[in-house]
Design a protein around this motif. Sequence first.
Motif, PDB file in Angstrom:
ATOM      1  N   SER A  19      48.355  31.075  20.855  1.00 56.66           N
ATOM      2  CA  SER A  19      47.130  31.817  21.146  1.00 56.66           C
ATOM      3  C   SER A  19      47.470  33.291  21.292  1.00 56.66           C
ATOM      4  O   SER A  19      48.484  33.624  21.924  1.00 56.66           O
ATOM      5  CB  SER A  19      46.504  31.303  22.443  1.00 56.66           C
ATOM      6  OG  SER A  19      45.333  32.029  22.758  1.00 56.66           O
ATOM      7  N   SER A  48      33.565  41.809  25.633  1.00 56.50           N
ATOM      8  CA  SER A  48      33.215  41.522  27.022  1.00 56.50           C
ATOM      9  C   SER A  48      34.060  40.405  27.640  1.00 56.50           C
ATOM     10  O   SER A  48      33.904  40.094  28.824  1.00 56.50           O
ATOM     11  CB  SER A  48      31.741  41.130  27.114  1.00 56.50           C
ATOM     12  OG  SER A  48      31.480  39.981  26.304  1.00 56.50           O
ATOM     13  N   SER A  49      34.929  39.798  26.851  1.00 54.16           N
ATOM     14  CA  SER A  49      35.720  38.679  27.361  1.00 54.16           C
ATOM     15  C   SER A  49      36.811  39.191  28.305  1.00 54.16           C
ATOM     16  O   SER A  49      37.248  40.342  28.215  1.00 54.16           O
ATOM     17  CB  SER A  49      36.353  37.903  26.213  1.00 54.16           C
ATOM     18  OG  SER A  49      37.279  38.719  25.507  1.00 54.16           O
ATOM     19  N   PRO A  50      37.252  38.350  29.235  1.00 52.43           N
ATOM     20  CA  PRO A  50      38.324  38.764  30.156  1.00 52.43           C
ATOM     21  C   PRO A  50      39.650  38.881  29.408  1.00 52.43           C
ATOM     22  O   PRO A  50      39.776  38.388  28.272  1.00 52.43           O
ATOM     23  CB  PRO A  50      38.348  37.627  31.178  1.00 52.43           C
ATOM     24  CG  PRO A  50      37.826  36.442  30.421  1.00 52.43           C
ATOM     25  CD  PRO A  50      36.777  36.984  29.498  1.00 52.43           C
ATOM     26  N   ARG A  78      40.241  42.790  19.156  1.00 53.23           N
ATOM     27  CA  ARG A  78      39.197  42.779  20.165  1.00 53.23           C
ATOM     28  C   ARG A  78      38.014  43.504  19.566  1.00 53.23           C
ATOM     29  O   ARG A  78      38.144  44.638  19.076  1.00 53.23           O
ATOM     30  CB  ARG A  78      39.647  43.500  21.425  1.00 53.23           C
ATOM     31  CG  ARG A  78      38.554  43.591  22.495  1.00 53.23           C
ATOM     32  CD  ARG A  78      39.000  44.333  23.745  1.00 53.23           C
ATOM     33  NE  ARG A  78      37.923  44.422  24.702  1.00 53.23           N
ATOM     34  CZ  ARG A  78      38.032  44.923  25.934  1.00 53.23           C
ATOM     35  NH1 ARG A  78      39.199  45.393  26.333  1.00 53.23           N
ATOM     36  NH2 ARG A  78      36.982  44.971  26.737  1.00 53.23           N
ATOM     37  N   PRO A  97      42.928  38.096  27.699  1.00 44.80           N
ATOM     38  CA  PRO A  97      43.366  36.774  27.233  1.00 44.80           C
ATOM     39  C   PRO A  97      44.790  36.454  27.662  1.00 44.80           C
ATOM     40  O   PRO A  97      45.544  37.328  28.090  1.00 44.80           O
ATOM     41  CB  PRO A  97      43.279  36.919  25.711  1.00 44.80           C
ATOM     42  CG  PRO A  97      43.617  38.365  25.487  1.00 44.80           C
ATOM     43  CD  PRO A  97      42.994  39.105  26.632  1.00 44.80           C
ATOM     44  N   GLU A 120      41.883  35.935  14.767  1.00 43.83           N
ATOM     45  CA  GLU A 120      40.840  35.707  15.775  1.00 43.83           C
ATOM     46  C   GLU A 120      40.260  37.032  16.277  1.00 43.83           C
ATOM     47  O   GLU A 120      40.981  38.017  16.450  1.00 43.83           O
ATOM     48  CB  GLU A 120      41.416  34.924  16.958  1.00 43.83           C
ATOM     49  CG  GLU A 120      40.393  34.575  18.030  1.00 43.83           C
ATOM     50  CD  GLU A 120      40.990  33.707  19.128  1.00 43.83           C
ATOM     51  OE1 GLU A 120      40.266  33.438  20.114  1.00 43.83           O
ATOM     52  OE2 GLU A 120      42.164  33.303  19.017  1.00 43.83           O
ATOM     53  N   TRP A 175      44.515  45.320  28.593  1.00 45.67           N
ATOM     54  CA  TRP A 175      43.298  44.935  27.887  1.00 45.67           C
ATOM     55  C   TRP A 175      42.422  46.163  27.631  1.00 45.67           C
ATOM     56  O   TRP A 175      41.806  46.298  26.571  1.00 45.67           O
ATOM     57  CB  TRP A 175      42.559  43.888  28.685  1.00 45.67           C
ATOM     58  CG  TRP A 175      41.413  43.178  28.020  1.00 45.67           C
ATOM     59  CD1 TRP A 175      40.181  42.952  28.562  1.00 45.67           C
ATOM     60  CD2 TRP A 175      41.376  42.570  26.732  1.00 45.67           C
ATOM     61  NE1 TRP A 175      39.373  42.243  27.695  1.00 45.67           N
ATOM     62  CE2 TRP A 175      40.099  41.995  26.548  1.00 45.67           C
ATOM     63  CE3 TRP A 175      42.299  42.456  25.700  1.00 45.67           C
ATOM     64  CZ2 TRP A 175      39.716  41.330  25.390  1.00 45.67           C
ATOM     65  CZ3 TRP A 175      41.933  41.784  24.537  1.00 45.67           C
ATOM     66  CH2 TRP A 175      40.648  41.237  24.393  1.00 45.67           C
ATOM     67  N   LEU A 185      38.299  38.552  19.467  1.00 48.51           N
ATOM     68  CA  LEU A 185      37.930  38.311  20.855  1.00 48.51           C
ATOM     69  C   LEU A 185      36.784  39.240  21.229  1.00 48.51           C
ATOM     70  O   LEU A 185      36.771  40.421  20.864  1.00 48.51           O
ATOM     71  CB  LEU A 185      39.129  38.566  21.766  1.00 48.51           C
ATOM     72  CG  LEU A 185      40.396  37.746  21.441  1.00 48.51           C
ATOM     73  CD1 LEU A 185      41.556  38.189  22.316  1.00 48.51           C
ATOM     74  CD2 LEU A 185      40.134  36.260  21.614  1.00 48.51           C
ATOM     75  N   ALA A 186      35.823  38.715  21.952  1.00 45.41           N
ATOM     76  CA  ALA A 186      34.658  39.510  22.330  1.00 45.41           C
ATOM     77  C   ALA A 186      35.074  40.671  23.223  1.00 45.41           C
ATOM     78  O   ALA A 186      35.987  40.546  24.046  1.00 45.41           O
ATOM     79  CB  ALA A 186      33.633  38.630  23.044  1.00 45.41           C
TER      80      ALA A 186
END
Length: 211
Positions: free
Chosen positions: A68, A78-80, A206, A82, A73, A166, A75-76
Motif C-alpha cells: 500500500s 481530504s483523506s487522513p 494525492r 495514509p 492509486e 502529508w 488518494l483523496a
Amino acid sequence: MTPRQRILGSVCASALLLLSTACGKAEEPTSKCGEPLYGGSATDEAWMTMVDSQTKPMDSSRAVTVMSPAEGETLAASSPPPQLSWTSPLRASLERDTPSRLARASRRSSRGPLAWLEELLVPTAEAHLPPFTGDIYLVQLTVPGSECPIEVLTSELSWQMDAASWNQVAGANGQNLSLQVTSAYLQENRLKEGPYRLETPRTFRRAAALP
C-alpha cells in the motif's frame, strides 16, 4: 627485555594503534537533505550505513513488495495521512534462521582481552545507542517541487505518514509521487546483505484540493 616490559610494550603499541584509528577515522557519510524520520528501532548510525550503501549497484532480486498504496492509486485530498506498507524477503529469511544469526552475532561481539583499553581510549558513550542488527528499510518519497524527498528509516514493514509529511505531499497539486524503498540486513550497523531496491518505484498521488 623482561616479561613485564614486553607486556607493557604490547599494551602501549595497542594503545597507539587505537588512538591512530580513532583520530584518523574517515569522515562519516552525510546527506545534503539531513537526517530522515526514524521508525521502529532504527538509529542514526544505521542511517549512515544506508547512506553509504546508496553508492552500490542496484539489486532488485530481494527487494520489498509494496502492499500500500497500490500502483497508480489516487488518494483523496481530504483523506487522513495514509500508511505505507510492504513485505520483505529479508524479514521472511530472518524469521527462519534467527537462532543461528543470533549465535553468530554473539560470537562476533565477544569482548577481547584489550576491550578495557579500547573503552578507556574510545569511550562507548560515543555510541549512544546499541548497534543495530536486523533488516532495515530506507523509505524515500519524492514529491514534485521539493528539493529533497521525504525520507524515513525504519525497522518496521510499514510507515504511518505523519501530518507534516502529508501536508508536504499536498504541495504536489495532484502530480505523481514516487516511492522507493531500499532494504538491507545490518550486523551491528555494518552492511551484511543488500542493499536491495525496487526496480521500478511505486507511483501514486494525492488528489489536488478543490479551489
